[in-house]
Structure formats: structure tokens, C-alpha cells
Design an enzyme around this catalytic site. Structure first.
Site, short mmCIF file in Angstrom:
data_model
loop_
_atom_site.label_atom_id
_atom_site.label_comp_id
_atom_site.label_asym_id
_atom_site.label_seq_id
_atom_site.Cartn_x
_atom_site.Cartn_y
_atom_site.Cartn_z
N GLU A 6 -1.19 5.55 8.62
CA GLU A 6 0.25 5.79 8.80
C GLU A 6 0.60 7.28 8.87
OE1 GLU A 6 2.87 3.52 6.35
OE2 GLU A 6 1.68 1.71 6.54
N HIS A 55 0.83 -1.22 0.00
CA HIS A 55 0.00 0.00 0.00
C HIS A 55 0.85 1.26 0.00
CE1 HIS A 55 0.67 -0.92 4.30
NE2 HIS A 55 0.65 0.40 4.48
#
Length: 151
Positions: free
Chosen positions: A149, A119
């Protein structure tokens, strides 16, 4: 093992020694799956999705894939948490600058999404491209993972 996440249901499989599969679609669990490894993977994935984990420690093993795919997958692990790179950068890192499309295909076949952070690979323009295929659902999941994140 099937469990629910903020991304939807996930299925895990393992062998006696390591996690072998993370899947967004149903799969059968191996009769030899190590339940302690499955539990560790589940706990770590849930902690990652909650923003409480940045590095996975669950042991994993690639049980299929060409040598090229395995090289790509191993390179993905080196992309730091919270950072992204483009397919061309991954191709250059493995010394195959012309293999940009092949990098995309290797990412598509990644047996351990989330754990092996495909990703984090985006288009050269900064645009999100492909995740679990090119479906809008896949791109939405990729965006969710990147958002986690960035917290």
C-alpha cells in the site's frame, strides 16, 4: 477455493450471494459457494497484491461474529488505502475508548483479512502488532500488505 499468492496460499469461501471467508489456513469450500464470487475475490486479491487495486468491490457478508466484532470490522473498511491507525483510534471511532484489547481480538477473528483491512491497524507507538495471531509469520504478512500500500 485455494490459490497461491505472494503471501502464500489463500483459501476462499462464499455463500450464494457473497464472499464469507479469506483464510491463510486450509478450509473446506461450502457446497453452495458462488463460483463467480470466488473468482472475483481471487482476481481482486491478486490485483491488490500486485499493487493494481486499491478498493475491493467483491460482495462480502459476515456470517458470524458478535455485534461488537461486526462493528469493528465495518469500521476497518473506512481506513483509507495506504494509511494506518492505532487500536485506540478504532476504539474511539466506535465510541468505546476503553476497548483497545477487544479491538485487537476482533481483528484477530476477522473472517475476511485483506478485504477487511485489519492489517492497517498498528500499535500506538507505530509498531506492528498482531496479525493472524502474534506469530512472526503473521507480522511478516502484515508488513508485506502495508508495503504494497506504500508503493
Amino acid at each position: 477455493m485455494k490459490f497461491d499468492t505472494s503471501l502464500g496460499p489463500l483459501w476462499l469461501d462464499a455463500n450464494e450471494h457473497a464472499l464469507t471467508t479469506v483464510s491463510y489456513t486450509e478450509l473446506s469450500e461450502s457446497p453452495t459457494a458462488n463460483s463467480a464470487i470466488l473468482k472475483q475475490a481471487k482476481d481482486e486479491i491478486l490485483a491488490f497484491l500486485a499493487g493494481d487495486l486499491t478498493n475491493f468491490t467483491v460482495p462480502y457478508e459476515f456470517t458470524y461474529g458478535t455485534s461488537f466484532q461486526r462493528e469493528v470490522w465495518q469500521t476497518l473498511v473506512e481506513i483509507p488505502y495506504g494509511e494506518t491507525c492505532c487500536y485506540q483510534e478504532v476504539a474511539a471511532k466506535i465510541g468505546r475508548s476503553q476497548a483497545v484489547r477487544a479491538i485487537g481480538q476482533a481483528n484477530r477473528r476477522n473472517p475476511l483479512p485483506i478485504i477487511i483491512p485489519c492489517h492497517r491497524v498498528i500499535g500506538k507507538s507505530g509498531k506492528l502488532t498482531g496479525y493472524t495471531g502474534s506469530s512472526s509469520e503473521g507480522l511478516a504478512i502484515k508488513q508485506q500488505l502495508l508495503t504494497i500500500e506504500q508503493r
